[in-house]
Each structure stands twice: as C-alpha cells, then as structure tokens.
Design a protein around this motif. Sequence first.
Motif, PDB file in Angstrom:
ATOM      1  N   ALA A 224      26.801 -36.832  -5.411  1.00 22.23           N
ATOM      2  CA  ALA A 224      26.148 -37.429  -6.577  1.00 22.23           C
ATOM      3  C   ALA A 224      26.505 -36.618  -7.806  1.00 22.23           C
ATOM      4  CB  ALA A 224      24.631 -37.447  -6.387  1.00 22.23           C
ATOM      5  N   GLY A 225      26.364 -37.237  -8.960  1.00 21.86           N
ATOM      6  CA  GLY A 225      26.582 -36.541 -10.215  1.00 21.86           C
ATOM      7  C   GLY A 225      25.370 -35.700 -10.577  1.00 21.86           C
ATOM      8  N   PRO A 226      25.509 -34.764 -11.516  1.00 17.74           N
ATOM      9  CA  PRO A 226      24.367 -33.958 -11.938  1.00 17.74           C
ATOM     10  C   PRO A 226      23.231 -34.859 -12.437  1.00 17.74           C
ATOM     11  CG  PRO A 226      26.406 -33.067 -12.839  1.00 17.74           C
ATOM     12  CD  PRO A 226      26.733 -34.378 -12.212  1.00 17.74           C
ATOM     13  N   MET A 227      22.035 -34.634 -11.951  1.00 17.79           N
ATOM     14  CA  MET A 227      20.811 -35.364 -12.283  1.00 17.79           C
ATOM     15  C   MET A 227      20.875 -36.849 -11.922  1.00 17.79           C
ATOM     16  SD  MET A 227      18.834 -33.012 -13.035  1.00 17.79           S
ATOM     17  CE  MET A 227      17.374 -33.895 -13.555  1.00 17.79           C
ATOM     18  N   GLN A 228      21.802 -37.217 -11.035  1.00 18.96           N
ATOM     19  CA  GLN A 228      21.840 -38.585 -10.528  1.00 18.96           C
ATOM     20  C   GLN A 228      20.873 -38.668  -9.346  1.00 18.96           C
ATOM     21  OE1 GLN A 228      25.693 -39.874  -9.152  1.00 18.96           O
ATOM     22  NE2 GLN A 228      24.900 -41.807  -8.357  1.00 18.96           N
ATOM     23  N   GLN A 229      19.989 -39.655  -9.377  1.00 16.89           N
ATOM     24  CA  GLN A 229      18.969 -39.761  -8.337  1.00 16.89           C
ATOM     25  C   GLN A 229      19.569 -40.279  -7.036  1.00 16.89           C
ATOM     26  OE1 GLN A 229      15.067 -41.329  -9.377  1.00 16.89           O
ATOM     27  NE2 GLN A 229      15.082 -42.560  -7.525  1.00 16.89           N
ATOM     28  N   PHE A 230      19.156 -39.656  -5.926  1.00 13.29           N
ATOM     29  CA  PHE A 230      19.476 -40.140  -4.586  1.00 13.29           C
ATOM     30  C   PHE A 230      18.217 -39.994  -3.751  1.00 13.29           C
ATOM     31  CE2 PHE A 230      20.618 -35.688  -4.848  1.00 13.29           C
ATOM     32  CZ  PHE A 230      20.116 -35.126  -3.689  1.00 13.29           C
ATOM     33  N   ASN A 231      18.207 -40.620  -2.574  1.00 13.01           N
ATOM     34  CA  ASN A 231      17.004 -40.629  -1.740  1.00 13.01           C
ATOM     35  C   ASN A 231      17.215 -39.857  -0.451  1.00 13.01           C
ATOM     36  OD1 ASN A 231      15.362 -42.273  -3.416  1.00 13.01           O
ATOM     37  ND2 ASN A 231      16.483 -44.071  -2.727  1.00 13.01           N
ATOM     38  N   LEU A 232      16.219 -39.050  -0.108  1.00 16.92           N
ATOM     39  CA  LEU A 232      16.149 -38.453   1.211  1.00 16.92           C
ATOM     40  C   LEU A 232      15.231 -39.365   2.023  1.00 16.92           C
ATOM     41  CD1 LEU A 232      15.755 -34.658   0.360  1.00 16.92           C
ATOM     42  CD2 LEU A 232      17.830 -35.887   1.008  1.00 16.92           C
ATOM     43  N   THR A 233      15.754 -39.955   3.082  1.00 14.59           N
ATOM     44  CA  THR A 233      14.990 -40.896   3.892  1.00 14.59           C
ATOM     45  C   THR A 233      14.966 -40.405   5.321  1.00 14.59           C
ATOM     46  OG1 THR A 233      16.958 -42.209   4.353  1.00 14.59           O
ATOM     47  CG2 THR A 233      15.649 -42.860   2.442  1.00 14.59           C
TER      48      THR A 233
END
Length: 194
Positions: free
Chosen positions: A117-126
């Motif tokens: 991911a890019g810096p400060m790009q949101q992703f999910n831990l599921t």
Amino acid sequence: MSEQLPERPDREHPIVAGLVALVGVAVVVGLVLGLLVYAGSRVLGLGGDGGGDSTSADRSLYLPTPSETPTASGPQITLAPEESSSGGGHPGGPSKSPSASKSSDKEISLSSSTTSAGPMQQFNLTGVYPGGEGAILTVQRRQDGSWQNFPATGSVSGETFQIPVQTSQPGVNKFRVVDSDSKLQSNVVKVTIG
C-alpha cells in the motif's frame, strides 16, 4: 260513498319504520363484526383463558439455572502460534506444550486485504476468531525488535473481524492482533508500505 282503505302502520309513521330498520341492520352488523373479532383473536392466540398456556410453550427464550463452571487445570495463558512452534527447541519446551494444544482449540486467523500500500493508504486487517464473539482485538506492529500497540482496534462479530489500518512507516510492516482479555495472539501478516 267514498270507501276508506285501512292505512298500513309504516305509512302512518315512516320515521319509526326507518329507525326500526336501522337498528336491525346495526344489530346484525355488530354481531358479524363481533364474531369476526372473536375468531381473529382466537386465531392469533389473544384469548385470555386458555390461549396463554399454548403461547407459553412456544416461547424461545430459555434461561438455564446458573451453575459454577469448572476451573481449568494448568496455566490460563495461551501462546501465539509462532511462539508455540518455536518453543520446542528452547529450555522449558515441555511446559509450553499444554498451552500449544490449547491455542489450537481457539485460534485467531489474520489476513490483510493487500500485501502493499502507499503511505497512509487504508487497508483492512481481516480474520476469523472462532469462539471469540465480542472480543476486543488490539492491532500490534513489530517495531525495533518488539511488538508495539498500534492505534487501531476492532471487535469480533459473527466470529469474524475487520480492522481498517493506515500507516506511513515505509518498508515491510509486520502486523498481528491480540485479544485484549485472553492475550491470545494471531498469526503475523506483512504489508509493504511505499
């Protein structure tokens, strides 16, 4: 020679005849509506006499009598899967084996929505946490050789969870989640930032 015809009573008092007819229709309509309401209340189980017993048998809420739960023997701590797999070669390995078998019964399985991911790009831990309904999970990141709490938490609902995460730390970031109460730890996931 005029012959007078006898007058009929309804011609004498047409208002009285109309009122009698109106009262008769009202009584018939009232009886029909009353029977319909009575039959409807019996079908819906709203009757006051015998209806209460049949609906109480259909109730779905059952609260069992409280009883004391048996206490488990051994340690009350479970170890993370990665610690239990590496614990065999260290001194004290046999003492960790009961905990390792406990963690296999209840385990947190973690995955990430992306591997980069890019810096400060949101992703999910599921993930999935069987038997962990309602548990509060804290995200931790591996930093400077130790696990540090990360400012993100989530709760387990339906034995699953999803926690949104953002970071600007470049490079490979290692994340895991920890049950705040039982301290049970998940597996580690890696996300490359940058």
